[in-house]
Design an enzyme around this catalytic site. Structure first.
Site, PDB file in Angstrom:
ATOM      1  N   GLY A  54       0.829  -1.208   0.000  1.00 16.07           N
ATOM      2  CA  GLY A  54       0.000   0.000   0.000  1.00 16.07           C
ATOM      3  C   GLY A  54       0.862   1.255   0.000  1.00 16.07           C
ATOM      4  O   GLY A  54       1.872   1.303   0.695  1.00 16.07           O
ATOM      5  N   VAL A 101      18.127   8.134  -2.838  1.00 13.33           N
ATOM      6  CA  VAL A 101      18.855   8.502  -4.063  1.00 13.33           C
ATOM      7  C   VAL A 101      19.945   9.535  -3.757  1.00 13.33           C
ATOM      8  O   VAL A 101      21.113   9.376  -4.132  1.00 13.33           O
ATOM      9  CB  VAL A 101      17.862   9.048  -5.129  1.00 13.33           C
ATOM     10  CG1 VAL A 101      18.610   9.638  -6.318  1.00 13.33           C
ATOM     11  CG2 VAL A 101      16.920   7.932  -5.584  1.00 13.33           C
ATOM     12  N   ARG A 104       1.064  -5.088  -5.790  1.00 15.12           N
ATOM     13  CA  ARG A 104       1.083  -6.315  -5.007  1.00 15.12           C
ATOM     14  C   ARG A 104       1.446  -7.416  -6.001  1.00 15.12           C
ATOM     15  O   ARG A 104       1.020  -7.372  -7.158  1.00 15.12           O
ATOM     16  CB  ARG A 104      -0.266  -6.529  -4.334  1.00 15.12           C
ATOM     17  CG  ARG A 104      -0.560  -5.403  -3.327  1.00 15.12           C
ATOM     18  CD  ARG A 104      -1.464  -5.823  -2.198  1.00 15.12           C
ATOM     19  NE  ARG A 104      -1.226  -5.023  -0.999  1.00 15.12           N
ATOM     20  CZ  ARG A 104      -1.860  -3.863  -0.735  1.00 15.12           C
ATOM     21  NH1 ARG A 104      -2.760  -3.384  -1.550  1.00 15.12           N
ATOM     22  NH2 ARG A 104      -1.577  -3.211   0.387  1.00 15.12           N
ATOM     23  N   ASP A 144       4.570  -4.555   6.253  1.00 12.66           N
ATOM     24  CA  ASP A 144       5.104  -5.843   6.714  1.00 12.66           C
ATOM     25  C   ASP A 144       5.123  -6.906   5.610  1.00 12.66           C
ATOM     26  O   ASP A 144       6.014  -7.757   5.595  1.00 12.66           O
ATOM     27  CB  ASP A 144       4.416  -6.328   7.992  1.00 12.66           C
ATOM     28  CG  ASP A 144       2.918  -6.459   7.840  1.00 12.66           C
ATOM     29  OD1 ASP A 144       2.385  -6.043   6.786  1.00 12.66           O
ATOM     30  OD2 ASP A 144       2.289  -6.982   8.768  1.00 12.66           O
ATOM     31  N   THR A 147       4.010   2.817   5.750  1.00  9.87           N
ATOM     32  CA  THR A 147       2.600   2.404   5.767  1.00  9.87           C
ATOM     33  C   THR A 147       1.839   3.352   6.691  1.00  9.87           C
ATOM     34  O   THR A 147       2.390   3.791   7.703  1.00  9.87           O
ATOM     35  CB  THR A 147       2.423   0.946   6.257  1.00  9.87           C
ATOM     36  OG1 THR A 147       1.053   0.743   6.623  1.00  9.87           O
ATOM     37  CG2 THR A 147       3.273   0.633   7.476  1.00  9.87           C
ATOM     38  N   ASP A 153      -0.498   2.447   8.503  1.00  9.68           N
ATOM     39  CA  ASP A 153      -1.083   1.654   9.592  1.00  9.68           C
ATOM     40  C   ASP A 153      -0.309   1.714  10.909  1.00  9.68           C
ATOM     41  O   ASP A 153      -0.853   1.384  11.953  1.00  9.68           O
ATOM     42  CB  ASP A 153      -1.206   0.185   9.162  1.00  9.68           C
ATOM     43  CG  ASP A 153      -2.027   0.018   7.894  1.00  9.68           C
ATOM     44  OD1 ASP A 153      -2.908   0.864   7.654  1.00  9.68           O
ATOM     45  OD2 ASP A 153      -1.785  -0.942   7.138  1.00  9.68           O
ATOM     46  N   ASP A 183       1.898  -0.290  11.957  1.00  9.27           N
ATOM     47  CA  ASP A 183       1.740  -1.631  12.529  1.00  9.27           C
ATOM     48  C   ASP A 183       3.025  -2.462  12.474  1.00  9.27           C
ATOM     49  O   ASP A 183       2.972  -3.687  12.479  1.00  9.27           O
ATOM     50  CB  ASP A 183       0.618  -2.372  11.777  1.00  9.27           C
ATOM     51  CG  ASP A 183       0.906  -2.514  10.283  1.00  9.27           C
ATOM     52  OD1 ASP A 183       1.846  -1.861   9.785  1.00  9.27           O
ATOM     53  OD2 ASP A 183       0.194  -3.289   9.622  1.00  9.27           O
ATOM     54  N   ARG A 203     -17.996  16.251  12.860  1.00  8.33           N
ATOM     55  CA  ARG A 203     -18.463  16.734  14.164  1.00  8.33           C
ATOM     56  C   ARG A 203     -19.400  17.939  14.012  1.00  8.33           C
ATOM     57  O   ARG A 203     -20.392  18.053  14.731  1.00  8.33           O
ATOM     58  CB  ARG A 203     -17.263  17.099  15.047  1.00  8.33           C
ATOM     59  CG  ARG A 203     -17.637  17.536  16.438  1.00  8.33           C
ATOM     60  CD  ARG A 203     -16.400  17.885  17.234  1.00  8.33           C
ATOM     61  NE  ARG A 203     -15.732  16.701  17.764  1.00  8.33           N
ATOM     62  CZ  ARG A 203     -16.138  16.055  18.852  1.00  8.33           C
ATOM     63  NH1 ARG A 203     -17.204  16.448  19.496  1.00  8.33           N
ATOM     64  NH2 ARG A 203     -15.474  15.010  19.292  1.00  8.33           N
ATOM     65  N   MET A 227      -8.982   3.380   8.673  1.00 13.76           N
ATOM     66  CA  MET A 227      -8.118   2.285   8.218  1.00 13.76           C
ATOM     67  C   MET A 227      -7.145   1.847   9.319  1.00 13.76           C
ATOM     68  O   MET A 227      -7.209   2.329  10.442  1.00 13.76           O
ATOM     69  CB  MET A 227      -7.355   2.738   6.981  1.00 13.76           C
ATOM     70  CG  MET A 227      -8.192   2.719   5.723  1.00 13.76           C
ATOM     71  SD  MET A 227      -7.166   3.223   4.322  1.00 13.76           S
ATOM     72  CE  MET A 227      -7.973   2.351   3.010  1.00 13.76           C
ATOM     73  N   ARG A 232      -5.707  -1.666   8.918  1.00 14.83           N
ATOM     74  CA  ARG A 232      -5.644  -3.137   8.807  1.00 14.83           C
ATOM     75  C   ARG A 232      -5.884  -3.765  10.188  1.00 14.83           C
ATOM     76  O   ARG A 232      -6.871  -3.459  10.815  1.00 14.83           O
ATOM     77  CB  ARG A 232      -4.314  -3.565   8.190  1.00 14.83           C
ATOM     78  CG  ARG A 232      -4.175  -3.059   6.745  1.00 14.83           C
ATOM     79  CD  ARG A 232      -3.791  -4.159   5.795  1.00 14.83           C
ATOM     80  NE  ARG A 232      -2.377  -4.418   5.882  1.00 14.83           N
ATOM     81  CZ  ARG A 232      -1.659  -4.936   4.885  1.00 14.83           C
ATOM     82  NH1 ARG A 232      -2.248  -5.241   3.737  1.00 14.83           N
ATOM     83  NH2 ARG A 232      -0.388  -5.154   5.020  1.00 14.83           N
ATOM     84  N   GLU A 241     -16.035   9.833  21.699  1.00 10.86           N
ATOM     85  CA  GLU A 241     -16.658   9.267  22.908  1.00 10.86           C
ATOM     86  C   GLU A 241     -16.249   7.816  23.114  1.00 10.86           C
ATOM     87  O   GLU A 241     -16.092   7.346  24.232  1.00 10.86           O
ATOM     88  CB  GLU A 241     -18.186   9.357  22.808  1.00 10.86           C
ATOM     89  CG  GLU A 241     -18.765  10.706  23.218  1.00 10.86           C
ATOM     90  CD  GLU A 241     -18.388  11.833  22.263  1.00 10.86           C
ATOM     91  OE1 GLU A 241     -18.173  11.566  21.068  1.00 10.86           O
ATOM     92  OE2 GLU A 241     -18.289  12.988  22.732  1.00 10.86           O
ATOM     93  N   GLN A 266      -7.543   8.420   3.192  1.00  6.98           N
ATOM     94  CA  GLN A 266      -6.541   8.346   4.266  1.00  6.98           C
ATOM     95  C   GLN A 266      -5.140   8.004   3.758  1.00  6.98           C
ATOM     96  O   GLN A 266      -4.158   8.147   4.470  1.00  6.98           O
ATOM     97  CB  GLN A 266      -6.957   7.283   5.292  1.00  6.98           C
ATOM     98  CG  GLN A 266      -8.230   7.622   6.018  1.00  6.98           C
ATOM     99  CD  GLN A 266      -8.850   6.417   6.701  1.00  6.98           C
ATOM    100  OE1 GLN A 266      -8.592   6.145   7.860  1.00  6.98           O
ATOM    101  NE2 GLN A 266      -9.665   5.675   5.978  1.00  6.98           N
TER     102      GLN A 266
HETATM  103  P1  ADP Z   1       2.399  -4.142   2.664  1.00  5.66           P
HETATM  104  O1  ADP Z   1       3.844  -4.156   2.328  1.00  5.66           O
HETATM  105  O2  ADP Z   1       1.800  -2.783   2.569  1.00  5.66           O
HETATM  106  O3  ADP Z   1       2.107  -4.863   3.959  1.00  5.66           O
HETATM  107  P2  ADP Z   1       1.362  -6.478   1.194  1.00  5.66           P
HETATM  108  O4  ADP Z   1       1.089  -7.261   2.425  1.00  5.66           O
HETATM  109  O5  ADP Z   1       0.344  -6.482   0.124  1.00  5.66           O
HETATM  110  O6  ADP Z   1       1.631  -4.941   1.493  1.00  5.66           O
HETATM  111  O7  ADP Z   1       2.746  -6.996   0.579  1.00  5.66           O
HETATM  112  C1  ADP Z   1       3.301  -6.376  -0.542  1.00  5.66           C
HETATM  113  C2  ADP Z   1       4.012  -7.383  -1.395  1.00  5.66           C
HETATM  114  O8  ADP Z   1       5.101  -7.960  -0.675  1.00  5.66           O
HETATM  115  C3  ADP Z   1       3.193  -8.580  -1.844  1.00  5.66           C
HETATM  116  O9  ADP Z   1       2.342  -8.306  -2.920  1.00  5.66           O
HETATM  117  C4  ADP Z   1       4.290  -9.546  -2.241  1.00  5.66           C
HETATM  118  O10 ADP Z   1       4.826  -9.231  -3.501  1.00  5.66           O
HETATM  119  C5  ADP Z   1       5.350  -9.284  -1.167  1.00  5.66           C
HETATM  120  N1  ADP Z   1       5.233 -10.279  -0.108  1.00  5.66           N
HETATM  121  C6  ADP Z   1       4.284 -10.367   0.859  1.00  5.66           C
HETATM  122  N2  ADP Z   1       4.457 -11.456   1.625  1.00  5.66           N
HETATM  123  C7  ADP Z   1       5.528 -12.118   1.114  1.00  5.66           C
HETATM  124  C8  ADP Z   1       6.216 -13.342   1.451  1.00  5.66           C
HETATM  125  N3  ADP Z   1       5.816 -14.108   2.474  1.00  5.66           N
HETATM  126  N4  ADP Z   1       7.296 -13.672   0.708  1.00  5.66           N
HETATM  127  C9  ADP Z   1       7.702 -12.910  -0.318  1.00  5.66           C
HETATM  128  N5  ADP Z   1       7.091 -11.773  -0.679  1.00  5.66           N
HETATM  129  C10 ADP Z   1       6.031 -11.360   0.003  1.00  5.66           C
END
Ligand code: ADP
Length: 319
Positions: free
Chosen positions: A11, A24, A72, A103, A125, A127, A129, A154, A169, A171, A187, A251
């Protein structure tokens, strides 16, 4: 290290451009060439790779999204896909890679390092997270977008004396909900990390109404479930007119805040330093305003936690 690559994956988040720019410029400052890989891991597999110059990253520090685009890519989750990616990196003579993403993207970065390709992760991200950093790039901007939206909602909630449920959002993480709820005096804040009881939510709303409160804002993190369902349940159980707003993708966009631009610049540059230092399989982060590096594998194995003290405070202040 004479040549490195950089990609954004998963994302998008505001500040990714500032991070690319830092990678860079920092690399070129140290006489290292930088290649931009477009469309995340998908572009890596397909060889969508181009040399970036100082000017390639001009005029992007203030822009949301990512100039390298993102994607993705299911294929990259397979060993075959990962090998294809490494072949492309070798073909272009790239010796180290910076992956900016969440992640999921870090899982890919970890795999590359396991196959012997030096990779550093930069947390990008909205999130917030990812373990191993207090903040991720984009969180502050998204938070401000949410707050701006809730301030507007509001006004209407007050004018029409309604209950508003706002789904934000995040996740599986409740950070965006908790921070925006605290900043906006909501609240009730429902986050996935803390179990909630609808009877408590209802009695809190009724208590407020009994002491003359004419409107309420309830923040629901998307990780809890549908804000619409929660809004319906609240209306049914309280009899109060309830409206639901799902904030959605507004967002994720927008010009990054100063905090995100500075964070992205610091983290992007730190990632290059680690590569120069011969490190690999690390993620960069910020803890107590100090730049840190952790093993990606460790960070991924630890579950992200919500700030318990902040959650308690949000409860106390919205009594
Ligand atoms: P974010 O990085 O925002 O959490 P995603 O969870 O969609 O987004 O992961 C982004 C991309 O990272 C995936 O589309 C895939 O190409 C790669 N990826 C995710 N999990 C794995 C994994 N277990 N092994 C290798 N590549 C991964």
């Amino acid at each position: 290290m004479k040549r490195i690559g950089v990609l954004t994956s998963g994302g998008d988040s505001p500040g990714m451009n500032a991070a690319i720019r830092a990678v860079v410029r920092k690399a070129i400052y140290h006489d290292i060439e930088v290649y931009g890989i477009y469309q995340g891991y998908s572009g890596l597999i397909n060889g969508q790779i181009e040399k970036l110059e100082l000017g390639s990253v001009g005029d992007i520090i203030h822009r949301g999204g990512t100039m390298l685009h993102t994607a993705r890519c299911e294929e990259f989750k397979t060993l075959e896909g990962q090998k294809k990616g490494i072949e492309q990196l070798n073909k272009f003579g790239i010796e180290g890679l910076v992956v900016i993403g969440g992640d999921g993207s870090f899982q890919g970065a970890r795999k590359l390092t396991e196959h012997g390709f030096p990779t550093i992760g930069v947390p990008g991200t909205i999130d917030n997270d990812i373990s191993g950093t207090d903040y991720t790039i984009g969180f502050d901007t998204a938070l401000n977008t949410v707050i701006d939206a809730i301030d507007k909602i509001r006004d209407t909630a007050t004018s029409h004396e309604r209950t508003y449920v706002v789904e934000v959002m995040g996740r599986d993480a409740g950070d965006l909900a908790l921070w925006s709820g605290l900043a906006d005096g909501a609240e009730t804040i429902l986050v996935p990390e803390v179990e909630y009881n609808m009877d408590d939510v209802v009695s809190r709303l009724k208590r407020g109404a009994d002491r003359g409160k004419k409107h309420s804002i309830i923040i629901v993190a998307e990780g809890i479930g549908s804000g619409v369902d929660i809004g319906n349940e609240i209306e049914e159980k309280t009899g109060f007119e309830t409206r639901v707003t799902v904030l959605g993708h507004i967002q994720r966009g927008g010009s990054p805040t100063a905090a995100d631009r500075v964070l992205a610049s610091r983290l992007g540059a730190k990632a290059v330093e680690l590569l120069i230092d011969g490190q690999e399989g690390k993620m960069v982060g910020i803890e107590k305003n100090i730049l840190v590096a952790h093993d990606i594998a460790d960070a991924l194995s630890r579950e992200h936690q919500i700030d318990a003290e902040m959650y308690k405070l949000s409860q106390e202040l919205s009594i």
